[in-house]
Scaffold this motif. Structure first.
Motif, mmCIF file in Angstrom:
data_model
loop_
_atom_site.group_PDB
_atom_site.id
_atom_site.type_symbol
_atom_site.label_atom_id
_atom_site.label_comp_id
_atom_site.label_asym_id
_atom_site.label_seq_id
_atom_site.Cartn_x
_atom_site.Cartn_y
_atom_site.Cartn_z
ATOM 1 N N GLY A 167 0.953 -1.236 0.081
ATOM 2 C CA GLY A 167 0.139 0.078 0.089
ATOM 3 C C GLY A 167 0.615 1.291 0.106
ATOM 4 N N ASP A 168 0.341 2.349 0.511
ATOM 5 C CA ASP A 168 1.011 3.719 0.272
ATOM 6 C C ASP A 168 2.080 3.810 1.115
ATOM 7 O OD1 ASP A 168 -0.690 5.124 -1.635
ATOM 8 O OD2 ASP A 168 -2.085 4.839 0.073
ATOM 9 N N THR B 99 1.219 2.596 5.181
ATOM 10 C CA THR B 99 0.238 3.170 6.100
ATOM 11 C C THR B 99 -0.324 1.778 6.933
ATOM 12 O OG1 THR B 99 -1.315 2.799 4.479
ATOM 13 C CG2 THR B 99 -0.716 5.088 5.137
ATOM 14 N N LYS B 100 -0.189 0.815 6.452
ATOM 15 C CA LYS B 100 -0.773 -0.601 6.916
ATOM 16 C C LYS B 100 0.290 -1.258 7.680
ATOM 17 C CE LYS B 100 -4.438 -2.065 7.247
ATOM 18 N NZ LYS B 100 -5.370 -1.828 8.553
ATOM 19 N N LEU C 122 -9.836 -4.233 1.082
ATOM 20 C CA LEU C 122 -8.808 -3.570 1.936
ATOM 21 C C LEU C 122 -8.762 -2.262 1.293
ATOM 22 C CD1 LEU C 122 -6.847 -3.802 4.311
ATOM 23 C CD2 LEU C 122 -5.214 -4.459 2.462
ATOM 24 N N ARG C 123 -8.466 -2.024 0.058
ATOM 25 C CA ARG C 123 -8.237 -0.827 -0.644
ATOM 26 C C ARG C 123 -8.661 -1.079 -2.012
ATOM 27 N NH1 ARG C 123 -2.788 -2.464 -0.573
ATOM 28 N NH2 ARG C 123 -2.659 -1.751 1.440
ATOM 29 N N ASP D 196 -4.699 3.635 -0.095
ATOM 30 C CA ASP D 196 -5.014 4.047 1.333
ATOM 31 C C ASP D 196 -5.234 5.519 1.661
ATOM 32 O OD1 ASP D 196 -4.746 1.176 1.607
ATOM 33 O OD2 ASP D 196 -3.158 1.336 2.714
ATOM 34 N N LEU D 197 -4.306 6.181 1.330
ATOM 35 C CA LEU D 197 -3.888 7.493 1.562
ATOM 36 C C LEU D 197 -5.162 8.221 0.597
ATOM 37 C CD1 LEU D 197 -0.375 8.078 1.814
ATOM 38 C CD2 LEU D 197 -1.737 8.218 3.681
ATOM 39 N N LEU E 139 -11.296 -0.936 4.045
ATOM 40 C CA LEU E 139 -11.076 -1.198 5.553
ATOM 41 C C LEU E 139 -9.440 -0.639 5.962
ATOM 42 C CD1 LEU E 139 -12.316 -5.005 6.041
ATOM 43 C CD2 LEU E 139 -13.625 -2.755 6.228
ATOM 44 N N SER E 140 -8.741 -0.187 5.065
ATOM 45 C CA SER E 140 -7.387 0.198 5.551
ATOM 46 C C SER E 140 -7.887 1.587 5.790
ATOM 47 C CB SER E 140 -6.477 -0.016 4.344
ATOM 48 O OG SER E 140 -5.277 0.836 4.847
ATOM 49 N N ASP F 127 -9.766 2.008 8.965
ATOM 50 C CA ASP F 127 -8.975 1.826 9.965
ATOM 51 C C ASP F 127 -8.208 3.037 10.336
ATOM 52 O OD1 ASP F 127 -8.104 0.407 12.390
ATOM 53 O OD2 ASP F 127 -6.090 -0.289 11.195
#
Lengths: 125, 411
Positions: A38-39, A64-65, B45-46, B50-51, B253-254, B257
């Motif tokens: 992810g990011d 981030t995760k 999840l994405r 996410d950002l 969900l990311s 959270d």
């Protein structure tokens, strides 16, 4: 999800690093790894001058995760790190094989490397 | 409404092969979502980043699939009394049309789950439980409602839940009502926080009966929409299309959270579990020890004696917010220590462990790491400088009040 690419001119590790064939060799993480993380928000890279050993942990990539350890694909001396990527790690997500490179090593010895096809098989593509 | 198969999720870790699919599963796949196993379900999840999804919710709107959450209906002349006995809250005191954040505890006061309970009518309640606990909560409610004139029905499989969260959520959800039905759009706009109203929403495939609630888990204004599972995809696609011009994106969900962490909201399994009572978590206010029955006598509820004793004694640990002063975020499970030596240096042999991180991440909105942690009470005061053992290095943190983030213009 974008289709992960495995550039043909690179070699890969089972831990999702890539390395090019030049010397000093340029090293980064694969699009597959960047996408799974992810990011990416934080990079911890070895110092210039550090002696690294193939297969050993030499840094971390944090998103981030989650956080992932960064392994060195080769044994040698670090000659340069990508300060631009440290300052803005998002480039590792956007351009993992070009502007998102991580560090360069004066190679003494390579570790176990995979061809693009072997790596693609390894990640199940 | 068709019956769904009743294979129930469990609390046990899954191998991903046995995870249940949301009624919106095909939508997530079509959107290219990165899927993850959560609470016995395979969820998004994405979708992209996410950002980006996090920021969309803070600045415009996000659309979440929450169909993994459990929905349990409790109905009958003694539904309120049954819930007053089963839960720590006072549900009799809830006005029809309003909702309460509450918990279900064990006899020893430990938290089995945190819940949102909607009072849909004088004799009808909807209990929303966390995915991984839904089956357990349904079972417990059946057990605890025995002897009351109330029926407990697990509606989880028949119900889909989507959330529209963010500053533009009101505009988007009001726009889902029929253009000719001015009252419905006004009902959305007038809906109070922690209230719910049944409304007909339009979809591209015809109208759908929805329970529209002004609740959420992001720290933003927002709505949660309960609809029959078979109509979830119609509503999902309609909201995506209607919200896109206003900046709405699907959010996974990311982002959920990181949003709830900034808002200082607990997540079951992290800040709350069966080793915790509501008091350690700073949520003692949800425990209504002064509940009374119709005759004014103290009302016995499951866990009351233990919780009363717990409130009267000093807590062994308290939940605090930690602001990271470095760049490396603390993560769940990491040790909170008294700093010794250089910030960012190796954690010394003598570093005394005084707590544990329950949730931690880099805060997309604030730009620095944030975490929630249980620490020893004498080191819990705002401004206390501590450190977190982040993989061997003592990363400096300071105790700050929760929540980390408050939206502008709280309504």
């Amino acid at each position: 999800m974008t289709e992960a690419q495995f550039p043909a001119h690179l070699q890969y590790t089972a831990e999702h690093e890539w390395i090019d064939g030049s010397n000093p060799a340029v090293i980064g993480i694969t699009a597959t790894a960047a996408e799974a993380l992810g990011d990416i928000v934080y990079l911890e890279l070895p110092e210039v001058g550090a002696e690294v050993t193939a297969g050993s942990v030499i840094g971390e990539v944090e998103s981030t995760k989650s956080v992932s350890e960064l392994f060195s694909p080769v044994t040698g001396t670090v000659v340069e790190v990508n300060q631009a990527a440290i300052d803005d790690p998002a480039v590792v997500n956007s351009d993992p094989y070009t502007d998102g490179w991580l560090f360069k090593v004066d190679v003494q010895e390579t570790g176990d490397l995979l061809t693009p096809d072997q790596y693609a098989a390894h990640v199940g593509n | 409404m068709t019956d769904q198969p009743t294979d129930q999720p469990t609390d046990a870790p899954t191998d991903g092969q046995t995870d249940r699919h949301s009624p919106l599963h095909d939508e997530h796949v079509a959107l290219g979502a990165n899927l993850t196993s959560f609470g016995g379900w395979l969820m998004a999840l994405r979708y992209t980043s996410d950002l980006a999804e996090h920021r969309a919710v803070r600045e415009a709107a996000g659309l979440f699939d929450l169909s993994h959450m459990g929905e349990i209906e409790v109905a009958g002349p003694q539904a309120a009394a049954a819930l007053d006995h089963a839960l720590v809250g006072n549900l009799t005191a809830v006005t029809p049309g309003r909702a309460r954040y509450t918990m279900i505890c064990q006899e020893d006061g430990a938290v089995l789950d945190d819940l949102v309970v909607y009072r849909l009518g004088e004799e009808r309640f909807l209990v929303v439980a966390n995915a991984g606990n839904a089956e357990l909560v349904a079972r417990e409610l059946v057990t605890r409602a025995a002897g009351f004139d109330a029926t407990v029905t697990d509606q989880g499989a028949a119900t889909a839940l989507v959330a529209v969260q963010g500053p533009r959520a009101e505009q988007i959800v009001a726009g889902l009502t029929d253009a000719a039905d001015v009252a419905a759009a006004q009902a959305v706009r007038d809906l109070k926080y922690y209230a719910a109203v049944p409304l007909v929403l339009r979809t591209d495939a015809g109208p759908v009966d929805a329970l529209v609630a002004r609740t959420g888990y992001t720290g933003e204004d927002g709505f949660e929409l309960f609809v029959p599972a078979g109509r979830a995809a119609d509503l999902w696609r309609t909201v995506l299309a209607a919200g896109a011009p206003l900046g709405l994106v699907p959010a996974g969900l990311s982002a959920r959270d990181s949003l709830r962490l900034e808002a200082g909201m607990p997540l079951y399994g992290h800040e709350l579990d069966t080793t915790t009572t509501p008091y350690e978590a700073g949520l003692g206010r949800v425990v209504k020890l002064d509940k009374t029955d119709d005759d004014g006598a103290p009302l016995e509820f499951v866990g009351r004696a233990a919780l009363a004793a717990r409130r009267a004694s000093a807590p062994a640990r308290v939940l605090v917010g930690l602001k990271g002063l470095g760049r490396r975020p603390a993560r769940a499970g990491y040790a909170v220590v008294i700093p010794d030596g250089e910030p960012g240096g190796a954690v010394g042999e003598s570093a005394r462990r005084i707590g544990t991180v329950t949730s931690g991440a880099p805060s997309p909105t604030l730009g620095h790491p944030i975490a929630m942690a249980y620490v020893t009470p004498e080191l819990s005061a705002e401004g206390t400088e501590l450190a977190v053992d982040v993989r061997g290095r003592a990363e400096p943190v300071v105790v700050v009040p929760l929540p980390f983030y408050r939206r502008p213009q709280q309504s």
